[in-house]
Design a protein around this motif. Structure first.
Motif, short mmCIF file in Angstrom:
data_model
loop_
_atom_site.label_atom_id
_atom_site.label_comp_id
_atom_site.label_asym_id
_atom_site.label_seq_id
_atom_site.Cartn_x
_atom_site.Cartn_y
_atom_site.Cartn_z
N ALA A 34 12.98 -11.63 -68.35
CA ALA A 34 12.70 -10.26 -67.90
C ALA A 34 13.32 -9.25 -68.85
N LEU A 35 12.90 -8.03 -68.71
CA LEU A 35 13.43 -6.92 -69.48
C LEU A 35 14.92 -6.76 -69.16
N LEU A 36 15.75 -6.62 -70.19
CA LEU A 36 17.18 -6.42 -69.98
C LEU A 36 17.46 -4.94 -69.82
N THR A 37 18.14 -4.57 -68.73
CA THR A 37 18.40 -3.16 -68.45
C THR A 37 19.88 -2.96 -68.16
N PRO A 38 20.73 -2.99 -69.19
CA PRO A 38 22.16 -2.75 -68.96
C PRO A 38 22.40 -1.29 -68.57
N ASN A 39 23.46 -1.07 -67.78
CA ASN A 39 23.76 0.31 -67.39
C ASN A 39 24.34 1.08 -68.57
N ALA A 40 24.57 2.36 -68.40
CA ALA A 40 25.00 3.23 -69.50
C ALA A 40 26.34 2.79 -70.08
N GLY A 41 27.28 2.39 -69.25
CA GLY A 41 28.58 1.94 -69.74
C GLY A 41 28.47 0.68 -70.58
N THR A 42 27.65 -0.25 -70.13
CA THR A 42 27.45 -1.49 -70.88
C THR A 42 26.77 -1.21 -72.21
N ARG A 43 25.77 -0.34 -72.20
CA ARG A 43 25.09 0.02 -73.45
C ARG A 43 26.06 0.64 -74.44
N ALA A 44 26.90 1.55 -73.97
CA ALA A 44 27.87 2.20 -74.85
C ALA A 44 28.85 1.18 -75.42
N PHE A 45 29.31 0.26 -74.58
CA PHE A 45 30.24 -0.77 -75.05
C PHE A 45 29.58 -1.67 -76.09
N MET A 46 28.33 -2.08 -75.84
CA MET A 46 27.63 -2.94 -76.81
C MET A 46 27.47 -2.24 -78.15
N LEU A 47 27.09 -0.98 -78.13
CA LEU A 47 26.90 -0.26 -79.38
C LEU A 47 28.21 -0.05 -80.12
N ARG A 48 29.28 0.13 -79.37
CA ARG A 48 30.58 0.38 -79.98
C ARG A 48 31.24 -0.91 -80.47
#
Length: 72
Positions: A34-48
């Motif tokens: 399925a499409l992965l939909t991490p929340n905003a905090g998780t997205r920010a952590f992954m990018l950082r």
């Protein structure tokens, strides 16, 4: 001899039956992913912290959007 035949039958046939799919992916609601939909905090952590993983998530989502069997 008959007992051996039954034991061999169970050893070789049961794993095949147990691992066989019960329905086709086309009949189901997706192809198993399925499409992965991490929340905003998780997205920010992954990018950082883990840019490589963020790129893998983006590639996965791109493929999922193009695949009709991917659950969205």
């Amino acid at each position: 001899m008959r007992m051996l035949k039954h034991c061999l039958l169970l050893i070789f046939v049961l794993p095949l039956v147990a691992c066989s799919p019960t329905r086709n992916a086309v009949d189901g609601d997706g192809a198993g992913y399925a499409l992965l939909t991490p929340n905003a905090g998780t997205r920010a952590f992954m990018l950082r912290e883990d840019d490589a993983f963020a790129r893998q998530v983006a590639a996965h989502n791109l493929q999922c959007r193009n695949d009709a069997l991917c659950a969205k």
